[in-house]
Design a protein around this motif. Structure first.
Motif, short mmCIF file in Angstrom:
data_model
loop_
_atom_site.label_atom_id
_atom_site.label_comp_id
_atom_site.label_asym_id
_atom_site.label_seq_id
_atom_site.Cartn_x
_atom_site.Cartn_y
_atom_site.Cartn_z
N SER A 31 -29.21 30.47 -25.19
CA SER A 31 -28.22 29.47 -25.62
C SER A 31 -28.49 28.17 -24.89
O SER A 31 -28.44 28.13 -23.66
CB SER A 31 -26.80 29.89 -25.25
OG SER A 31 -26.41 31.02 -25.94
N PRO A 32 -28.76 27.09 -25.62
CA PRO A 32 -28.72 25.78 -24.96
C PRO A 32 -27.26 25.54 -24.53
O PRO A 32 -26.35 26.14 -25.12
CB PRO A 32 -29.12 24.80 -26.07
CG PRO A 32 -29.65 25.66 -27.18
CD PRO A 32 -29.01 26.99 -27.05
N ALA A 33 -27.06 24.69 -23.53
CA ALA A 33 -25.71 24.49 -22.96
C ALA A 33 -24.66 24.36 -24.06
O ALA A 33 -24.75 23.49 -24.92
CB ALA A 33 -25.71 23.25 -22.06
N GLN A 35 -24.03 26.00 -26.64
CA GLN A 35 -24.34 26.35 -28.03
C GLN A 35 -24.48 27.86 -28.19
O GLN A 35 -24.48 28.61 -27.22
CB GLN A 35 -25.61 25.62 -28.48
CG GLN A 35 -25.41 24.09 -28.51
CD GLN A 35 -26.68 23.37 -28.97
OE1 GLN A 35 -27.24 23.68 -30.01
NE2 GLN A 35 -27.14 22.43 -28.18
N ARG A 46 -40.34 25.15 -20.84
CA ARG A 46 -39.56 24.87 -22.05
C ARG A 46 -39.28 26.13 -22.86
O ARG A 46 -39.98 27.12 -22.71
CB ARG A 46 -40.34 23.91 -22.96
CG ARG A 46 -40.68 22.57 -22.32
CD ARG A 46 -39.55 21.59 -22.53
NE ARG A 46 -39.65 20.48 -21.58
CZ ARG A 46 -38.89 19.39 -21.67
NH1 ARG A 46 -37.99 19.26 -22.64
NH2 ARG A 46 -38.99 18.43 -20.77
N ASP A 49 -37.44 26.33 -29.84
CA ASP A 49 -36.31 26.84 -30.62
C ASP A 49 -36.80 27.26 -32.00
O ASP A 49 -37.12 26.42 -32.85
CB ASP A 49 -35.26 25.72 -30.72
CG ASP A 49 -33.94 26.18 -31.31
OD1 ASP A 49 -33.95 26.99 -32.26
OD2 ASP A 49 -32.89 25.72 -30.83
N GLU A 112 -35.69 17.37 -27.33
CA GLU A 112 -35.00 18.57 -26.83
C GLU A 112 -34.47 19.46 -27.95
O GLU A 112 -34.09 20.60 -27.70
CB GLU A 112 -33.85 18.16 -25.91
CG GLU A 112 -34.28 17.75 -24.52
CD GLU A 112 -34.03 18.86 -23.48
OE1 GLU A 112 -33.39 19.86 -23.82
OE2 GLU A 112 -34.50 18.69 -22.35
N LYS A 113 -34.37 18.94 -29.13
CA LYS A 113 -33.83 19.76 -30.21
C LYS A 113 -34.75 20.96 -30.50
O LYS A 113 -34.29 22.03 -30.85
CB LYS A 113 -33.65 18.90 -31.47
CG LYS A 113 -32.65 19.50 -32.45
CD LYS A 113 -32.53 18.67 -33.72
CE LYS A 113 -32.38 19.62 -34.92
NZ LYS A 113 -32.76 19.00 -36.18
N HIS A 116 -36.28 22.93 -25.67
CA HIS A 116 -35.23 22.86 -24.66
C HIS A 116 -35.82 23.06 -23.27
O HIS A 116 -36.75 23.84 -23.09
CB HIS A 116 -34.18 23.94 -24.92
CG HIS A 116 -33.61 23.92 -26.30
ND1 HIS A 116 -32.46 23.25 -26.63
CD2 HIS A 116 -34.05 24.48 -27.46
CE1 HIS A 116 -32.21 23.42 -27.92
NE2 HIS A 116 -33.16 24.16 -28.45
N ASN A 120 -31.93 24.57 -18.42
CA ASN A 120 -30.62 24.22 -18.96
C ASN A 120 -30.07 25.27 -19.92
O ASN A 120 -29.01 25.08 -20.51
CB ASN A 120 -30.69 22.89 -19.71
CG ASN A 120 -31.03 21.73 -18.77
OD1 ASN A 120 -30.83 21.86 -17.56
ND2 ASN A 120 -31.55 20.65 -19.31
N CYS A 121 -30.82 26.34 -20.11
CA CYS A 121 -30.43 27.35 -21.11
C CYS A 121 -29.98 28.64 -20.44
O CYS A 121 -30.42 28.97 -19.35
CB CYS A 121 -31.60 27.67 -22.04
SG CYS A 121 -32.14 26.22 -22.98
#
Lengths: 434, 434
Positions: A31-33, A35, A46, A49, A112-113, A116, A120-121
């Motif tokens: 999960s990205p922050a 999401q 990285r 996604d 980042e889309k 990621h 941060n995930c």
């Protein structure tokens, strides 16, 4: 698979990355922050996604289908697709992320889309685990522990015929980073005949290889050892946390239960069978006098290349070490070569009675100790059941794990002339009993 | 619950029905011919279609919410709602199906759409089973079997302190009527030191009570014994098919594995905790000299009413008996009173280490034998491991199960002044090994 793989990625951090260079491409759910969970691939520091990349038109054909199967934020349906889907996805991923990829600008433009920052995930379990089976194929561990529990017959007569395993608790498998609440339970104090109840005083780790099952089989239809590869999706690290005092009292006659079921930790990335291909090796020769495996466990290809050369490491970091900024203490440096049975043999054995395996089932290998000091995969073995405490640079000693201790598992595959890959970490910190 | 229940139903076949009078109202998942699985309630020889009844406006409030939670054709989400939802549903069902119900004409007008003939329906597992745990609380069985496997110490020192259990295989639990493929595996022939591979020659049944878990708990947070009732949804019959020859060779040191995992059969109807309320009884007094349960296993209410008076029966029907139209042969007539631990004690013990239970988890009680001949819950005990074959009216003898044999489990709850209820059948027929 003998394709010539590109060696470098345009994602800079991948090149020379200890775990996740372009050659690895492990799959996971993250999960990205803030999401929701989705599937991704680790590349350097990285996470690529997959859902977003599919939506951006970066995949087609079987690889696209593979990502569609991950839509519910779990890899089970993807695992069920088998090897073909994994290979198709891997090939398109290699092409997208290699140096000189024609799609590089397109991907980078989305920033980042699509890529990621891993730090941060949040990582999740990669699949819904229907059943978890823990094997016992580390023969050195079986011997070391057998000596402590049964001095007279450390290795039971069935060990060299049967890939021993037992059912574990699926509901308490958690991803790396989940804290470990010290369990309470019944234990029998030395010299007593009546048990007492309280927090586990002999909390331990067990260093294991985890195996993710791909395709399932139909109830009643065994998987032949020659077909096992089609049923193996990939691998992870697994810490089979163990409450030794609870285990000693409860385990007769039906095996370990509450001494294990409070938590099992896994590293969140599924290192695929394809990524591990270069690190396969022949099964080590069985010692003189050991029996041949029974025919249902015997396969020429498996004998020739069914084992793995994966270096396994365990580190300990105590509260005091963190405060004093000391580096983690290495407890174990072992290798998957100490597996007496291969993963294909585990699959064939598990299903030979018709037992149904399902995509997303998890196997543990059992503790993978080597024969030498420094190679033991549990404190039970290292401290000989608490008799020989270890000394740490912080001035502390340990017989078993104390509150605040963190255990970190790592794995690394290296071979001359091949880019090394790793598994990422499997971490867990002990919290005091409630 | 001390409500005054109506005693008769306008569904004629329910009145005097051995298993499913109005007082029972067990829940299950069924398919009418050619249709998809849905939830229902057994009433006499009919199944009341809950989804269709909800659509017809027959339920409201908490009962309606309960049925909405069954929408995916599984009872897990309904189980998770806990006791309140079950009680609300039961009350509205009693009101709809009792003699003199104001909704009778409305229901009858829809005919088979709401009240399917059970014999035309296929039954499924009532829930997705996440984890299946098999206990060993039948003390007479533990003693009988202990004598065969370990003549010197039939009952191990932990037995009277620990509700012994082990993890079973969830993927191979199947509803009554599923055929049992004779498993193959490794066995050690008498007097040999090397195993052979082949079809199980000592195939057996085990008579058990099954327990369906309601609400789950959070990882790390034990369920106190006083709260256990909120976590128990209902009960079924369970046949823990066992390959004795495979078991004897494989089970050391980690417990039974392939000797059990080829199939476990359950009766498909969930007899709710509420339906069994009149058949509760005090825990039988422990024999003089037995220890008190440890405090986490001790609860006054559980001691006073935590046990059940349920008569359990096992029948055998061979191919020859079917051809000769002979009645089934009764192998076992036992009772749940031979449980050394209550279901609440099992729940408290299972979670005391923080292990997470989830709605739809299944427990087996372990084999429930009585102390007398005729009460033994497995052929292992009846024939003393094959030494004393039984004779059948067909002229056949049996040491263990043969191909074509069918085992039928039944259960019945009776008490003076209360309408009797039953569990329905749990059947399974042996097919030859592949």
């Amino acid at each position: 698979m003998t394709q010539v793989s590109p060696t470098r990625s345009w994602v800079d951090s991948a090149n020379g990355h200890a775990d996740f260079p372009l050659q690895n491409l492990p799959l996971g759910v993250f999960s990205p922050a803030g999401q929701s969970p989705r599937s991704g691939v680790a590349i350097g520091d990285r996470i690529f996604d997959l859902q977003a990349a599919l939506d951006a038109g970066l995949f087609d054909g079987a690889a696209g289908e593979a990502i569609l199967a991950m839509r519910d934020g779990q890899l089970n349906a993807f695992f069920e697709l088998g090897r073909g889907a994994r290979v198709a996805l891997r090939e398109q991923l290699l092409n997208l992320l290699r140096e000189g990829s024609p799609r590089r600008d397109e991907i980078q433009a989305q920033g980042e889309k699509l890529l990621h920052l891993a730090e941060n995930c949040q990582m999740h379990l990669p699949a819904k685990i229907n059943d978890y089976t823990d094997f016992y194929v580390g023969i050195e561990h079986a011997q070391n522990v057998g000596k402590l529990f049964r001095p007279d017959n450390p290795l039971l007569p069935n060990y060299k015929y049967v890939p021993i395993g037992y059912h574990g608790r699926a509901s308490t498998v958690r991803p790396s980073g989940t804290d470990v609440r010290r369990p309470k339970g019944q234990t029998l104090p030395a010299g007593q005949t009546e048990p007492t109840f309280g927090p586990c005083a002999r909390l331990d780790y067990e260093l294991e290889l985890g195996i993710w099952i791909a395709k399932g089989n139909t109830l009643g239809e065994p998987i032949a050892i020659g077909d096992a590869a089609e049923h193996i999706a990939g691998f992870c690290l697994l810490n089979d946390w163990s409450a030794r005092d609870i285990q000693a009292w409860e385990y007769q006659p039906l095996g370990p239960f509450l001494s294990k079921s409070f938590l099992t930790s896994v590293s969140p990335w599924v290192v695929t069978a394809e990524a591990l291909e270069p690190f396969r090796r022949a099964q080590p020769a069985r010692p003189e006098g050991d029996p041949q495996p029974l025919p249902y466990l015997l396969d020429k290809r498996d004998q020739a290349a069914g084992a793995f050369d994966i270096e396994l490491e365990v580190l300990l970091l105590t509260e005091a070490m963190r405060e004093q900024k000391l580096p983690a203490h290495r407890l174990t440096l072992s290798n998957t070569q100490y597996m007496y049975w291969t993963v294909a043999q585990m699959v064939a054995h598990h299903s030979v009675n018709g037992c149904q395996l399902q995509a997303g089932d998890l196997f543990g290998s059992g503790t993978l100790s080597g024969p030498q000091s420094g190679q033991f995969g549990s404190l039970l073995e290292i401290t000989e059941g608490g008799k020989k405490p270890i000394e740490l640079a912080s001035g502390e000693v340990r017989k078993f794990l104390e509150d605040g201790d963190e255990i970190i598992l790592r794995a690394r595959c290296s071979r001359e002339g091949v880019v090394s890959i790793g598994f990422g970490e499997c971490r867990g910190k002990i919290l005091s009993a409630r």
